[in-house]
Scaffold this motif. Structure first.
Motif, PDB file in Angstrom:
ATOM      1  N   GLU A 147      39.779  37.523  44.075  1.00  0.00           N
ATOM      2  CA  GLU A 147      38.395  37.986  43.977  1.00  0.00           C
ATOM      3  C   GLU A 147      37.774  37.606  42.642  1.00  0.00           C
ATOM      4  O   GLU A 147      38.420  37.689  41.596  1.00  0.00           O
ATOM      5  CB  GLU A 147      38.369  39.507  44.141  1.00  0.00           C
ATOM      6  N   TYR A 148      36.518  37.157  42.693  1.00  0.00           N
ATOM      7  CA  TYR A 148      35.670  37.021  41.508  1.00  0.00           C
ATOM      8  C   TYR A 148      34.571  38.073  41.639  1.00  0.00           C
ATOM      9  O   TYR A 148      33.914  38.159  42.689  1.00  0.00           O
ATOM     10  CB  TYR A 148      34.997  35.654  41.428  1.00  0.00           C
ATOM     11  N   SER A 149      34.351  38.863  40.592  1.00  0.00           N
ATOM     12  CA  SER A 149      33.346  39.918  40.707  1.00  0.00           C
ATOM     13  C   SER A 149      32.705  40.209  39.358  1.00  0.00           C
ATOM     14  O   SER A 149      33.178  39.759  38.312  1.00  0.00           O
ATOM     15  CB  SER A 149      33.978  41.194  41.268  1.00  0.00           C
ATOM     16  N   PHE A 150      31.616  40.982  39.418  1.00  0.00           N
ATOM     17  CA  PHE A 150      30.916  41.399  38.197  1.00  0.00           C
ATOM     18  C   PHE A 150      30.399  42.820  38.388  1.00  0.00           C
ATOM     19  O   PHE A 150      29.750  43.136  39.389  1.00  0.00           O
ATOM     20  CB  PHE A 150      29.741  40.464  37.895  1.00  0.00           C
ATOM     21  N   THR A 151      30.709  43.703  37.445  1.00  0.00           N
ATOM     22  CA  THR A 151      30.082  45.023  37.369  1.00  0.00           C
ATOM     23  C   THR A 151      29.455  45.106  35.980  1.00  0.00           C
ATOM     24  O   THR A 151      28.345  44.658  35.778  1.00  0.00           O
ATOM     25  CB  THR A 151      31.115  46.146  37.603  1.00  0.00           C
ATOM     26  N   ASN A 152      30.204  45.664  35.038  1.00  0.00           N
ATOM     27  CA  ASN A 152      29.760  45.588  33.645  1.00  0.00           C
ATOM     28  C   ASN A 152      30.387  44.400  32.929  1.00  0.00           C
ATOM     29  O   ASN A 152      30.078  44.129  31.774  1.00  0.00           O
ATOM     30  CB  ASN A 152      30.153  46.874  32.890  1.00  0.00           C
ATOM     31  N   ASN A 153      31.296  43.751  33.615  1.00  0.00           N
ATOM     32  CA  ASN A 153      31.977  42.594  33.057  1.00  0.00           C
ATOM     33  C   ASN A 153      32.430  41.676  34.181  1.00  0.00           C
ATOM     34  O   ASN A 153      32.327  42.012  35.366  1.00  0.00           O
ATOM     35  CB  ASN A 153      33.155  43.028  32.177  1.00  0.00           C
ATOM     36  N   TYR A 154      32.923  40.510  33.795  1.00  0.00           N
ATOM     37  CA  TYR A 154      33.351  39.510  34.776  1.00  0.00           C
ATOM     38  C   TYR A 154      34.851  39.644  35.000  1.00  0.00           C
ATOM     39  O   TYR A 154      35.616  39.812  34.052  1.00  0.00           O
ATOM     40  CB  TYR A 154      33.013  38.102  34.272  1.00  0.00           C
ATOM     41  N   LYS A 155      35.258  39.547  36.278  1.00  0.00           N
ATOM     42  CA  LYS A 155      36.670  39.716  36.602  1.00  0.00           C
ATOM     43  C   LYS A 155      37.131  38.634  37.564  1.00  0.00           C
ATOM     44  O   LYS A 155      36.418  38.271  38.501  1.00  0.00           O
ATOM     45  CB  LYS A 155      36.918  41.081  37.242  1.00  0.00           C
ATOM     46  N   ALA A 156      38.326  38.144  37.316  1.00  0.00           N
ATOM     47  CA  ALA A 156      39.043  37.294  38.274  1.00  0.00           C
ATOM     48  C   ALA A 156      40.372  37.976  38.522  1.00  0.00           C
ATOM     49  O   ALA A 156      41.104  38.252  37.571  1.00  0.00           O
ATOM     50  CB  ALA A 156      39.242  35.897  37.706  1.00  0.00           C
ATOM     51  N   ASN A 157      40.673  38.294  39.774  1.00  0.00           N
ATOM     52  CA  ASN A 157      41.934  38.983  40.036  1.00  0.00           C
ATOM     53  C   ASN A 157      42.534  38.574  41.369  1.00  0.00           C
ATOM     54  O   ASN A 157      41.899  37.917  42.193  1.00  0.00           O
ATOM     55  CB  ASN A 157      41.758  40.505  39.964  1.00  0.00           C
ATOM     56  N   PHE A 158      43.782  38.940  41.544  1.00  0.00           N
ATOM     57  CA  PHE A 158      44.442  38.805  42.838  1.00  0.00           C
ATOM     58  C   PHE A 158      45.235  40.078  43.086  1.00  0.00           C
ATOM     59  O   PHE A 158      45.599  40.807  42.151  1.00  0.00           O
ATOM     60  CB  PHE A 158      45.375  37.589  42.881  1.00  0.00           C
ATOM     61  N   ILE A 159      45.502  40.364  44.356  1.00  0.00           N
ATOM     62  CA  ILE A 159      46.408  41.450  44.716  1.00  0.00           C
ATOM     63  C   ILE A 159      47.247  40.968  45.883  1.00  0.00           C
ATOM     64  O   ILE A 159      46.733  40.328  46.815  1.00  0.00           O
ATOM     65  CB  ILE A 159      45.638  42.745  45.065  1.00  0.00           C
ATOM     66  N   ILE A 160      48.559  41.179  45.790  1.00  0.00           N
ATOM     67  CA  ILE A 160      49.457  40.737  46.850  1.00  0.00           C
ATOM     68  C   ILE A 160      49.123  41.494  48.138  1.00  0.00           C
ATOM     69  O   ILE A 160      48.963  42.722  48.129  1.00  0.00           O
ATOM     70  CB  ILE A 160      50.932  40.964  46.442  1.00  0.00           C
ATOM     71  N   SER A 161      49.040  40.783  49.244  1.00  0.00           N
ATOM     72  CA  SER A 161      48.554  41.375  50.495  1.00  0.00           C
ATOM     73  C   SER A 161      49.507  42.404  51.082  1.00  0.00           C
ATOM     74  O   SER A 161      49.086  43.452  51.567  1.00  0.00           O
ATOM     75  CB  SER A 161      48.299  40.270  51.528  1.00  0.00           C
ATOM     76  N   GLU A 162      50.779  42.098  51.068  1.00  0.00           N
ATOM     77  CA  GLU A 162      51.755  43.006  51.661  1.00  0.00           C
ATOM     78  C   GLU A 162      52.374  43.893  50.580  1.00  0.00           C
ATOM     79  O   GLU A 162      52.720  43.414  49.500  1.00  0.00           O
ATOM     80  CB  GLU A 162      52.848  42.220  52.383  1.00  0.00           C
ATOM     81  N   PRO A 163      52.546  45.191  50.857  1.00  0.00           N
ATOM     82  CA  PRO A 163      53.087  46.090  49.832  1.00  0.00           C
ATOM     83  C   PRO A 163      54.586  45.910  49.621  1.00  0.00           C
ATOM     84  O   PRO A 163      55.306  45.439  50.503  1.00  0.00           O
ATOM     85  CB  PRO A 163      52.787  47.475  50.406  1.00  0.00           C
ATOM     86  N   ASN A 164      55.016  46.279  48.433  1.00  0.00           N
ATOM     87  CA  ASN A 164      56.442  46.440  48.159  1.00  0.00           C
ATOM     88  C   ASN A 164      56.819  47.861  48.573  1.00  0.00           C
ATOM     89  O   ASN A 164      56.350  48.824  47.969  1.00  0.00           O
ATOM     90  CB  ASN A 164      56.720  46.249  46.666  1.00  0.00           C
ATOM     91  N   THR A 165      57.628  47.995  49.604  1.00  0.00           N
ATOM     92  CA  THR A 165      58.079  49.322  50.032  1.00  0.00           C
ATOM     93  C   THR A 165      59.363  49.652  49.279  1.00  0.00           C
ATOM     94  O   THR A 165      60.384  48.974  49.453  1.00  0.00           O
ATOM     95  CB  THR A 165      58.309  49.366  51.537  1.00  0.00           C
ATOM     96  N   ILE A 166      59.304  50.702  48.446  1.00  0.00           N
ATOM     97  CA  ILE A 166      60.430  51.052  47.584  1.00  0.00           C
ATOM     98  C   ILE A 166      61.053  52.351  48.101  1.00  0.00           C
ATOM     99  O   ILE A 166      60.430  53.414  48.061  1.00  0.00           O
ATOM    100  CB  ILE A 166      59.984  51.216  46.119  1.00  0.00           C
TER     101      ILE A 166
END
Length: 564
Positions: free
Chosen positions: A277-296
């Motif tokens: 994702e690229y986004s802007f609120t009060n600042n600019y962000k580039a991020n990723f999040i792994i789609s599948e969870p780590n089940t611990i």
């Protein structure tokens, strides 16, 4: 009439191309929208994938200095041959990076380049990674959590560090952080679950930048958010992200924020699907999040990995990371442009020459000679035709005068003359058209490659990536007056204009008086236009003109035409 038809065809073709790109969606955009629709209709799981945790949206009441912001938390120092800085224990943020080998100006005593800064500073720019969850009753660390040093005292290539954060509710988080000799960090994040039930956690990485650059926008260079998703380049300007959030789904790639010469990038763990994702609120962000969870499971541990690039966009390290770390198309971090297949090889050629001669300006001149030699046969054919055209000019003027009341007959007689003397009037344009991509590739290479930054030539040229600092309007520095930017026309641009004028005199003059006047102004116009271009490019063009004139003069001396 033929020329008018050709001109009309060119105009219509251009209109069709522009219209198509304006009214019809390009394939990449269509693919992106299909992926978004597919993502919205997936029924494999009813879990809402969480976004990466966001930094605090509250701005400080008063802006604080960078040094004050650095003192607000305990830190772990960072040091290698290229970087110095620290990691904040509040949030485990990499938010203090200085490029030791690059300075703001040509002055060797000027400040080194500051790349990353703490979030409370107005120019805050930092990188974080961690875990997110969909459950409100599971406590995970955010960018305000206080971490403890478990192992190590200072992060160096030979001494990694390990940080730890305990939720006090059954989850213990740790980060092992490593750094190489250049610009790559590797973080292994481990979670131990001492709860009596399993937990699902999603690994993420995020880059945050508080403010866009204050430098001018470059139309031929991308600055802003950048990444690669499944081998497709994803670039967005700061302005575009301010208007609309951009999301991507993929299985390989990276995300970052880039300036002209510097960049930070996050690389997800290989082989795992992610949402970027690229986004802007009060600042600019580039991020990723792994789609599948780590089940611990209870009394078990799980780990997530992330690579982080923070540093200078040097060609060889960038290419090395792409190959050795298997980062998809990481070389596109450097904006080689449309003529990538020409620009990048040209860089390797000029860099090799530089290593031999020790001066990038001299290397540019040698590169010019090599380019001219490659196009020598084509130029020879062109110059022979142009020389014949110049010799035939009196005969053409005689035909026009003889049949001045019959345009059709004039054209027939001139075409018969061309055919009889085996002259192609368009051949002079061919070498120019072929060399236009080379010219733009050289321009792009000089403009975007960090290796050209602050590279000196001789005399007053101290930086080949910058414009000639002299100007005729203060007699090249003799008059103590600093002219406005548009009057900065230096010695090298003037030399280039003179060589263009002399080269023009070797060519046959246009038969039309209006065209002749336009062409007469051409060297002057180009001189003004290119005065603000990198001096290395102007040197390239000047050297090219001189070599071209020598070749053209030699051919014209040998060319004779017997007219009937």
């Amino acid at each position: 009439m033929e020329n008018k038809n050709v001109l009309l065809a060119v105009i219509l073709s251009t209109a069709i191309l522009i219209g198509w790109s304006f009214y019809f969606e390009n394939p990449e955009e269509a693919q992106r929208k299909r992926a978004e629709i597919q993502g919205k209709t997936e029924t494999q799981t009813n879990i809402q994938k969480p976004e990466a945790p966001q930094p605090s949206k509250a701005n400080p009441a008063k802006s604080i200095s960078r040094n004050e912001a650095l003192k607000e938390s305990d830190r772990v120092l960072i040091e290698n041959k290229n970087l110095s800085g620290s990691i904040s224990l509040r949030g485990a943020l990499i938010d203090d990076i200085i490029l030791k080998n690059y300075r703001e100006t040509l002055d060797p005593n000027s400040k080194p380049i500051v790349l990353l800064s703490p979030k409370k500073y107005e120019q805050g720019y930092f990188v974080e990674s961690g875990w997110a969850t969909t459950k409100s009753d599971i406590k995970v660390p955010d960018n305000n959590s206080l971490w403890q040093i478990k192992e190590g005292k200072k992060l160096t290539p030979n001494s990694p560090i390990t940080l730890e954060w305990n939720s006090r509710e059954g989850l213990i988080f740790s980060k092992k952080i490593e750094i190489d000799d250049k610009y790559l960090f590797k973080i292994t994040e481990t979670v131990r679950n001492d709860k009596n039930r399993a937990v699902d956690l999603f690994h993420y990485g995020q880059i945050t930048k508080n403010a866009k650059p204050t430098t001018e926008n470059f139309y031929i260079l991308h600055e802003g958010l950048i990444g690669v998703v499944d081998k497709n380049l994803k670039e967005e300007t700061y302005s575009a992200v301010e208007k609309e959030k951009k999301t991507y789904n993929g299985k390989s790639g990276w995300f970052g924020i880039t300036d002209k010469y510097w960049m930070s990038a996050i690389i997800p763990e290989s082989g795992k699907s992610f949402k970027g994702e690229y986004s802007f609120t009060n600042n600019y962000k580039a991020n990723f999040i792994i789609s599948e969870p780590n089940t611990i499971s209870p009394q078990k541990s799980a780990a997530g990995n992330i690579k982080i690039f923070i540093g200078a966009k040097e060609v060889y390290p960038i290419d090395s990371y792409a190959e050795k770390e298997k980062i998809d198309r990481f070389d596109l971090a450097i904006d080689w442009g449309w003529f990538y297949f020409i620009t990048k090889p040209l860089f390797f050629v000029i860099d090799y020459i530089f290593k031999v001669v020790g001066n990038f300006g001299v290397a540019i001149i040698i590169l010019t000679a090599l380019v001219r030699s490659v196009f020598f046969p084509l130029s020879n054919y062109s110059f022979k035709s142009m020389a014949k055209m110049k010799v035939l000019q009196p005969e053409m003027l005689r035909i026009k005068e003889l049949y001045k009341d019959d345009v059709r007959r004039t054209q027939q007689e001139i075409m018969a003359l061309y055919k009889r003397e085996k002259v192609n009037p368009l051949s002079g344009c061919l070498p120019i058209l072929v060399q236009i991509p080379i010219f733009f590739a050289v321009y792009k290479m000089l403009f975007v490659t960090l290796e050209m930054r602050h590279a000196p030539f001789f005399g007053w040229i101290k930086d080949l990536s910058a414009a000639d600092p002299t100007t005729i309007f203060n007699l090249f520095g003799l008059i103590p007056w600093e002219p406005p930017t548009f009057l900065m026309i230096g010695i090298w641009p003037i030399l280039m204009g003179i060589t263009m004028y002399l080269q023009q005199k070797l060519n046959p003059a246009p038969p039309d008086p209006i065209q002749a006047k336009i062409f007469a102004w051409f060297p002057f116009i180009i001189t003004i236009m290119l005065a603000s271009f990198p001096s290395g490019l102007v040197i390239y063009w000047t050297a090219s003109n001189i070599l071209t004139m020598a070749q053209q003069y030699y051919i014209m001396r040998k060319t004779t035409v017997k007219t009937v």
